[in-house]
Scaffold this motif. Structure first.
Motif: not given
Lengths: 270, 274
Positions: B163, B200, B202, B221
């Protein structure tokens, strides 16, 4: 040079709202000349704050064209904002008459500065911030009076060329008559901006956009078809009037000099 | 994992007010049962600090930092501030706090110093990119401009990041044409990074106006599959919540095994000049 109008409106209204409210003020004060720049600035302020918080001041002089004030009223009515007419003749005239044979330029500067005295006074009266109405074309060409119409606390349209001012004004529904009329500072009878400058806003904006925003150098500009004398003249003008876009030059003595190495944002702490 | 994107409007240089703002958003995110809350770049200080950088700088034992770190017992927190290092240099950092502990401090490496930016005049540059282990897996932080350089995303990828958090202070500029040029660059880059790294991602950008410059917000996101899972409105102080799945990383790597097939020795050979 074509703007994304919706986004531009959003950025400019956010700007006016935040820069006004963050210092604890609720309203804006601006001179309404009857021209498009002040009309657009007022329209942005209305979108940002609501009509009750925008105070327009009409500032006629005895030689001003009657049409200018009629157009200022037209704009104020269309936007539904407060309008006060403050005739500057009674205090401008004694000043002008105190010196013999004042040139047109000097008189124009006196009038612009008298207007600014009045607008700043009204800003104290209404607890409002003074909204500037100079556009990017005027700022780059130095076409304005230093500490006169160039003075303000915040300016929503200073990064828009005159051509873009026209475009955004249509989008925001400024009365057609104001959009279509010949731009004029109305400092003396029959004055027009384009007549005084010697070129049209449309032409100079095309050049300024390529020079300033797209950073094109002279050979490229000539290749694009711009006239060499015109390019030269405008380049020199931009340089010559740089002083109007800066704070006064301060002689450096200490380790930290205001503006040079004492550097803080104006919004410091807000 | 449930992520809160805190698209706040910090006060310039007023750390006490900003701390309060953090506390309010953290409380809301905890109430919404989020696992992590992400604040923008320099969220405790605001952006155009200029000479004020050294005045608002904090060490990690500062009362305010300790307070936020303590709040991380209920939710993991990504937040930004001016960090004064042991060397008395000042860094633009984003911290990751979890379970009442400061887990990671990333110092911004790529300080923009062109056109309207002058960060390198005021900040020292970080020297590295790295990953860190958290309750939600292996994470990495890139601060704004960091994420627009291929070296950063390449290194994080090779370190096995899952992430990526990108706290940002991106100003609104470029309204000629359709849409905001700054937004378009970020949206393209974010989608690209999530898709190509199969991670992922953000991105949290601030809002508000400082000295006439408006920050455009539009935080978003992406899942590791490259699909956009959230996008907050532009120019509006708000928060958004998004669910990101670890499972998407696995699926993405089955469909698109770019991460598996990357041959780092090619880059190494190139850098060596072979």
């Amino acid at each position: 040079m074509k703007l994304d109008l919706k986004l531009t409106k959003q950025i400019l209204t956010t700007f006016v709202k935040e820069e006004t409210e963050k210092i604890g003020l609720k309203s804006v004060v601006l001179g309404l000349s009857g021209g498009i720049d002040s009309a657009l600035s007022a329209a942005i302020a209305v979108e940002a704050l609501g009509r009750g918080r925008v105070f327009g001041v009409g500032l006629p002089y005895k030689l001003s064209s009657r049409e200018s004030m009629a157009d200022a009223e037209l704009v104020a009515d269309a936007l539904g904002i407060n309008l006060e007419i403050a005739d500057i003749t009674p205090f401008a005239e004694p000043f002008i008459e105190s010196e013999k044979d004042m040139s047109k330029l000097r008189i124009g500067n006196v009038l612009a500065r008298m207007r600014m005295v009045t607008i700043f006074d009204r800003s104290a009266k209404h607890g409002g911030i003074v909204l500037g109405t100079s556009n990017k074309t005027e700022l780059l060409l130095g076409y304005g009076t230093w500490y006169g119409d160039l003075a303000s606390a915040i300016n929503p349209i200073g990064d828009l060329y005159k051509t873009q001012v026209w475009e955004l004004s249509e989008y925001l529904g400024i009365p057609d008559k104001v959009i279509k009329k010949q731009p004029t500072a109305d400092l003396w009878p029959d004055q027009t901006d384009e007549g005084e400058l010697g070129f049209t806003y449309k032409d100079v904006d095309r050049l300024l956009y390529e020079m300033v925003d797209n950073r094109r150098r002279k050979p490229e500009l000539l290749k694009m078809g711009f006239d060499e004398d015109f390019v030269q003249k405008i380049s020199e003008r931009i340089m010559r009037y740089q002083f109007k876009r800066k704070i006064p030059v301060i002689a450096k003595v200490s380790q930290r000099t205001i503006g040079r190495d004492f550097r803080y944002s104006r919004d410091w702490g807000y | 994992m449930r992520v809160c994107l805190a698209q706040i409007k910090p006060f310039l240089g007023d750390t006490a007010k900003n701390l309060k703002l953090h506390e309010e958003y953290i409380e809301k995110a905890v109430a919404e049962k989020c696992d992590v809350i992400v604040f923008p770049e320099l969220s405790l200080t605001g952006y155009y600090l200029l000479d004020y950088v050294s005045d608002v700088a904090m060490k990690t034992d500062d009362r305010m930092i300790k307070k936020i770190v303590a709040l991380s017992k209920d939710i993991s927190i990504v937040f930004g501030f001016v960090f004064e290092g042991e060397d008395n240099l000042f860094y633009n950092v984003s911290a990751y706090a979890e379970k009442g502990r400061l887990v990671h401090l990333h110092k911004k490496v790529y300080l923009p110093d062109y056109t309207m930016f002058e960060e390198a005049r005021y900040f020292a540059a970080g020297k590295e990119f790295s990953v860190f282990e958290t309750a939600i897996g292996r994470c990495g932080i890139l601060i704004c401009e960091d994420a627009l350089h291929t070296s950063s995303i390449y290194i994080l990828s090779r370190m096995g990041v899952q992430t990526v958090f990108i706290p940002s202070n991106s100003p609104a500029r470029g309204v000629v044409g359709d849409g905001l040029e700054a937004a378009s660059i970020w949206q393209t880059s974010n989608k690209y990074t999530a898709s190509l790294l199969t991670v992922n991602l953000v991105y949290v950008n601030r809002v508000g106006v400082e000295d006439g410059v408006a920050f455009w917000g539009g935080s978003e996101a992406y899942s590791a599959l490259g699909s956009r899972k959230a996008r907050l409105p532009q120019f509006e102080e708000t928060m958004g919540i998004v669910e990101l799945e670890q499972e998407d990383i696995r699926l993405a790597r089955i469909h698109s095994p770019f991460y598996r097939d990357e041959k780092s020795h090619i880059l190494l050979d190139y850098l060596k000049g072979d």
